[in-house]
Scaffold this active site. Sequence first.
Site, PDB file in Angstrom:
ATOM      1  N   LYS A  41       0.585  -1.193  -0.231  1.00  0.00           N
ATOM      2  CA  LYS A  41      -0.056   0.093   0.115  1.00  0.00           C
ATOM      3  C   LYS A  41       0.808   1.228  -0.008  1.00  0.00           C
ATOM      4  O   LYS A  41       0.324   2.317   0.054  1.00  0.00           O
ATOM      5  CB  LYS A  41      -0.954  -0.350   1.284  1.00  0.00           C
ATOM      6  N   SER A 128      -8.716   8.875   5.657  1.00  0.00           N
ATOM      7  CA  SER A 128      -6.995   8.868   5.748  1.00  0.00           C
ATOM      8  C   SER A 128      -6.469   9.720   4.263  1.00  0.00           C
ATOM      9  O   SER A 128      -5.753  10.513   4.182  1.00  0.00           O
ATOM     10  CB  SER A 128      -6.498   7.846   6.079  1.00  0.00           C
TER      11      SER A 128
HETATM   12  O1  PNS Z   1      -8.307   1.079   6.946  1.00  0.00           O
HETATM   13  P1  PNS Z   1      -8.518  -0.003   5.944  1.00  0.00           P
HETATM   14  O2  PNS Z   1      -7.547   0.234   4.693  1.00  0.00           O
HETATM   15  O3  PNS Z   1     -10.009   0.220   5.494  1.00  0.00           O
HETATM   16  O4  PNS Z   1      -8.500  -1.434   6.582  1.00  0.00           O
HETATM   17  C1  PNS Z   1      -8.481  -2.626   5.792  1.00  0.00           C
HETATM   18  C2  PNS Z   1      -8.370  -3.748   6.489  1.00  0.00           C
HETATM   19  C3  PNS Z   1      -6.947  -3.680   7.324  1.00  0.00           C
HETATM   20  C4  PNS Z   1      -9.380  -4.096   7.622  1.00  0.00           C
HETATM   21  C5  PNS Z   1      -8.559  -4.932   5.448  1.00  0.00           C
HETATM   22  O5  PNS Z   1      -7.529  -4.819   4.451  1.00  0.00           O
HETATM   23  C6  PNS Z   1      -7.628  -6.373   6.197  1.00  0.00           C
HETATM   24  O6  PNS Z   1      -8.418  -6.981   7.170  1.00  0.00           O
HETATM   25  N1  PNS Z   1      -6.702  -6.769   5.685  1.00  0.00           N
HETATM   26  C7  PNS Z   1      -5.805  -8.035   5.999  1.00  0.00           C
HETATM   27  C8  PNS Z   1      -6.045  -9.140   4.921  1.00  0.00           C
HETATM   28  C9  PNS Z   1      -7.258  -9.669   5.199  1.00  0.00           C
HETATM   29  O7  PNS Z   1      -7.660 -10.486   6.277  1.00  0.00           O
HETATM   30  N2  PNS Z   1      -8.408  -9.520   4.218  1.00  0.00           N
HETATM   31  C10 PNS Z   1      -9.771  -9.908   4.349  1.00  0.00           C
HETATM   32  C11 PNS Z   1     -10.028 -11.395   3.832  1.00  0.00           C
HETATM   33  S1  PNS Z   1     -10.103 -11.263   1.912  1.00  0.00           S
END
Ligand code: PNS
Length: 158
Positions: A41, A128
Site C-alpha cells: 500500500k 485518511s
Molecule cells: O483502514 P482500511 O484500509 O480500510 O483497513 C482494511 C483492513 C486492514 C481491515 C483489511 O484490508 C484487512 O483486513 N486486511 C488484512 C487481510 C485480510 O484479512 N483480508 C480480508 C479477507 S479477504
Amino acid sequence: MRRAIYPGSFDPVTFGHIDMIERSAKIVDELVVAILINSAKNPLFSVKERVSMLEEITCHIPNIRITSFDGLLIDYAKEVDASIVVRGLRAVTDFEYELQIAQTNRIINSDIDTMFLTTSLEYAYLSSTIVKEVASYGGDISHFVPEQLIDRIYAKYS
Ligand code: PNS
C-alpha cells in the site's frame, strides 16, 4: 472477557477512527487496535510511527491496546483471542466491500463476528486518503486529525 479487534491502515489516524475507537471501547472489555502491515500500500507513515500516534491519541482510554499485524485479519483476531471485529460504516458505498470481507471472514472462522458501527455524522465524509490529499497541498487539516499530529503529517510533504 469480551475482546474486540479494530483493524485498519490508520495512515494517518483521523477523528473518524478516534470516534470509532472511543465508542467501541465502551462496548467491550478490551479493544485491540490492529494496524495492518501492508508494504504494497506504500503508506505515508511507518508502522512504528502509526503505533506511536495511536498510542498518544488514545492514552485516555484504559481498555485499549495498540498492535500491528500482517497476514489475514481473521487469523490475527484468533491469535489475540478476539471474538469481535469492529468496522465503521460511513455511507452505503462502504457497505458492499465491508459485507464481502465480513462474510469471507465468517466463513473462515464462524466464532468471530463482525460488528458494524455507523460513523458519527460529522465524520461520515472523512478518510485518511482525504487527509493526505488536503495535506499534500498544504491545506488546513485541523478539522480532520488531532492537533498534535498535524505537524507530523505536513512534515511528510515538506
Ligand atoms: O483502514 P482500511 O484500509 O480500510 O483497513 C482494511 C483492513 C486492514 C481491515 C483489511 O484490508 C484487512 O483486513 N486486511 C488484512 C487481510 C485480510 O484479512 N483480508 C480480508 C479477507 S479477504
